[in-house]
Design a protein around this motif. Sequence first.
Motif, short mmCIF file in Angstrom:
data_model
loop_
_atom_site.label_atom_id
_atom_site.label_comp_id
_atom_site.label_asym_id
_atom_site.label_seq_id
_atom_site.Cartn_x
_atom_site.Cartn_y
_atom_site.Cartn_z
N THR A 3 5.98 -2.87 -1.56
CA THR A 3 6.35 -1.49 -1.67
C THR A 3 8.12 -1.48 -1.75
OG1 THR A 3 4.48 -0.56 -0.54
CG2 THR A 3 6.33 0.54 -0.47
N ARG A 6 8.94 -2.52 -5.12
CA ARG A 6 8.76 -1.36 -6.06
C ARG A 6 9.75 -0.45 -6.07
NH1 ARG A 6 3.92 -0.48 -4.62
NH2 ARG A 6 4.30 1.51 -3.61
N ALA A 26 5.78 5.50 -14.13
CA ALA A 26 4.60 5.00 -13.79
C ALA A 26 4.00 3.75 -14.80
CB ALA A 26 3.28 5.91 -13.95
N VAL A 31 2.03 1.49 -12.12
CA VAL A 31 1.43 1.94 -11.09
C VAL A 31 0.98 3.50 -11.59
CG1 VAL A 31 2.70 0.74 -9.40
CG2 VAL A 31 3.59 3.22 -10.09
N SER A 32 0.23 4.17 -10.62
CA SER A 32 -0.22 5.66 -11.20
C SER A 32 0.88 6.68 -10.92
CB SER A 32 -1.46 5.76 -10.13
OG SER A 32 -1.10 6.09 -8.66
N THR A 35 1.01 7.32 -7.10
CA THR A 35 1.95 6.29 -6.31
C THR A 35 3.57 6.56 -6.74
OG1 THR A 35 0.44 4.72 -6.52
CG2 THR A 35 2.75 4.00 -6.32
#
Length: 369
Positions: A3, A6, A26, A31-32, A35
């Motif tokens: 995390t 990111r 994204a 990632v989605s 997220t």
Amino acid sequence: MTTTARLLNLLSLLQMRQEWPGSALASRLDVSDRTVRRDIERLREMGYRIRATMGPDGGYRLEAGSELPPLLFDDDQTVAVALALQAAPALGADVTEAAVRALATIRQVVPARLRHRLDALDVTAVGRAGDTVPVDVSPDVLVTLADAIRDREVLRFDHLPRDEGAVAPAAPARRVEPHHLVTSYGRWYLLGWDLDGDDWRLFSARRIRPRIPNGPRFTPRPVPGGDVAGFVSARFKGSDTGAWPCRGTVLLHLPVREVLPFVGDGTAEAVDDHTCTVTAGSWSWGALAASFGRFEAAMEVIGPPELAEAFTALAARYAAATAPARGPGDTALTPPRRVPAPVPGGGGRPPRVPPGCSSGGPGGPGARR
């Protein structure tokens, strides 16, 4: 990817461009969209002001906050900042101490692999012999000028006399539409439209004392030619075209390879292995003739006739300088006639040109200190 990693990548992306669609973020982070939204909220909790816009063209934008949050630099950006901070003394802005403290802060937080690169960048900014000496300008003044330029507000200020010891006469504040800050040879200038003089002017930032409040907002005028650097360079040369008011050519009895490093913004062309032609410009014919003398070699004037007259005047002046002292009854030598520079609009030297400008190199044609 953790995390933390990111979040750092997300912050780096937000700093790269003005606005990012959520789907693009994204995709870049793999990632989605959900997220991304959660990570945006985490950054907001850390003090980053991130604005979200709705709709099909919506996205996220990193805004300026009330406090400076941690910034994310890659290795090359960190090295660039370190170099800029070490070169700060040559800028002429009174920020040397702040630059040293900022460099120490950066060095303290960078990883060991990068700290070694920074330690190797031990740079000292030193001016060349003959260069103008940088004049410190208060950062507060520069920021005030920059704010007025950004906000497009008429600037009101006093402009101190060039002679620091002189007393400024009582006068109303100047009213200028500020356009651009310019730095050259360690000196700072404000380019703006003088509302009272109805003309473009260059003001020495060192002599500006802003008054408050600023005047009304204005619509910026286009700089003649559309190029700030080109326009200011032309003003430094005393013309509106970017060319020196006086240009001439001589045949120099030196190989072109020995001349090229010292021609500044002039040109040198080989005639044979032992001679070359040199074309240069300056404020006046006398200054141009004197500048050719720095090569300390035999030469012949190719043209124009005004340059030949200037050499004749200089020769008489130098001969008078070496004459033995004269008694009270001796006849004084007649001073040679000065050859004025044919500046457009008449007059001698071009008006309103800042000091410390030269032909492009130390000791070049028309160098003024």
